[in-house]
Design a protein around this motif. Structure first.
Motif, PDB file in Angstrom:
ATOM      1  N   GLU A  41       0.818  -1.183   0.095  1.00 50.63           N
ATOM      2  CA  GLU A  41      -0.235  -0.021  -0.062  1.00 50.63           C
ATOM      3  C   GLU A  41       0.859   1.263   0.036  1.00 50.63           C
ATOM      4  N   GLN A  42       1.924   1.267   0.689  1.00 49.88           N
ATOM      5  CA  GLN A  42       2.856   2.582   0.923  1.00 49.88           C
ATOM      6  C   GLN A  42       3.381   2.559  -0.633  1.00 49.88           C
ATOM      7  N   LYS A  43       3.929   1.519  -1.399  1.00 48.06           N
ATOM      8  CA  LYS A  43       4.274   1.816  -2.581  1.00 48.06           C
ATOM      9  C   LYS A  43       3.559   2.171  -3.469  1.00 48.06           C
ATOM     10  N   ALA A  70      -5.311  -7.661  -2.525  1.00 49.35           N
ATOM     11  CA  ALA A  70      -6.246  -7.261  -3.619  1.00 49.35           C
ATOM     12  C   ALA A  70      -6.939  -6.062  -3.722  1.00 49.35           C
ATOM     13  N   TYR A  71      -7.251  -5.764  -2.120  1.00 47.46           N
ATOM     14  CA  TYR A  71      -7.982  -4.548  -1.643  1.00 47.46           C
ATOM     15  C   TYR A  71      -7.195  -3.630  -1.723  1.00 47.46           C
ATOM     16  N   ALA A  72      -5.779  -3.695  -1.378  1.00 43.34           N
ATOM     17  CA  ALA A  72      -4.652  -2.319  -1.562  1.00 43.34           C
ATOM     18  C   ALA A  72      -4.734  -1.956  -2.970  1.00 43.34           C
ATOM     19  N   ARG A  97      -9.258 -14.568  -9.961  1.00 37.90           N
ATOM     20  CA  ARG A  97     -10.663 -14.569  -9.311  1.00 37.90           C
ATOM     21  C   ARG A  97     -10.311 -13.725  -8.013  1.00 37.90           C
ATOM     22  N   THR A  98      -9.268 -13.706  -7.313  1.00 39.21           N
ATOM     23  CA  THR A  98      -9.165 -12.781  -6.286  1.00 39.21           C
ATOM     24  C   THR A  98      -9.453 -11.334  -6.738  1.00 39.21           C
ATOM     25  N   LEU A  99      -8.943 -11.038  -7.681  1.00 42.06           N
ATOM     26  CA  LEU A  99      -9.286  -9.562  -8.160  1.00 42.06           C
ATOM     27  C   LEU A  99     -10.586  -9.332  -8.379  1.00 42.06           C
ATOM     28  N   ARG A 100     -11.446 -10.384  -9.124  1.00 37.22           N
ATOM     29  CA  ARG A 100     -12.668 -10.063  -9.496  1.00 37.22           C
ATOM     30  C   ARG A 100     -13.347 -10.088  -8.206  1.00 37.22           C
ATOM     31  N   GLY A 103     -13.973  -6.684  -7.184  1.00 36.81           N
ATOM     32  CA  GLY A 103     -14.466  -5.646  -8.090  1.00 36.81           C
ATOM     33  C   GLY A 103     -13.564  -4.916  -8.817  1.00 36.81           C
ATOM     34  N   PHE A 104     -12.250  -5.368  -8.825  1.00 37.52           N
ATOM     35  CA  PHE A 104     -11.371  -4.809  -9.416  1.00 37.52           C
ATOM     36  C   PHE A 104     -11.435  -4.991 -10.693  1.00 37.52           C
TER      37      PHE A 104
END
Length: 111
Positions: A41-43, A70-72, A97-100, A103-104
């Protein structure tokens, strides 16, 4: 209260960034797990990244991404100007699958 001397520091996120002609390419390798989420998240908050006209997320070398990371990515993409395009390349099925799940895919094209 003193810091716990046995507590482990957060692991660095396996991310490298290159920029050229307004396009930021973010290459991920290994695994993105909860212990790398803070560093990730910082990057992603780097002001240079928010000025790019396009983000290409190269996930070819990424074996696993958990929901925290994925949420980051989602939070970072939401902060981008609406004119910035986001494209995901080379993601394995489990990573897609994780990204979907987050909602990414509403903000990015996933190849």
């Amino acid at each position: 209260m003193a810091a716990d001397p046995h507590a482990e520091a957060a692991a660095p996120a396996p991310l490298s960034v290159t920029e050229a002609d307004g396009c930021a390419t973010l290459r991920f390798t290994g695994e993105l797990t909860a212990d790398t989420a803070l560093d990730l998240e910082q990057k992603l908050l780097d002001p240079c990244l928010s000025q790019a006209r396009a983000w290409v997320l190269d996930l070819t070398g990424l074996a696993h991404m958990d929901l925290n990371c994925a949420y980051a990515l989602l939070r970072a993409a939401v902060r981008l100007p609406r004119t910035t395009t986001v494209q995901v390349r080379g993601a394995r099925r489990n990573v897609q699958r994780t990204l979907r799940h987050t909602g990414f895919d509403a903000l990015a094209s996933i190849d």
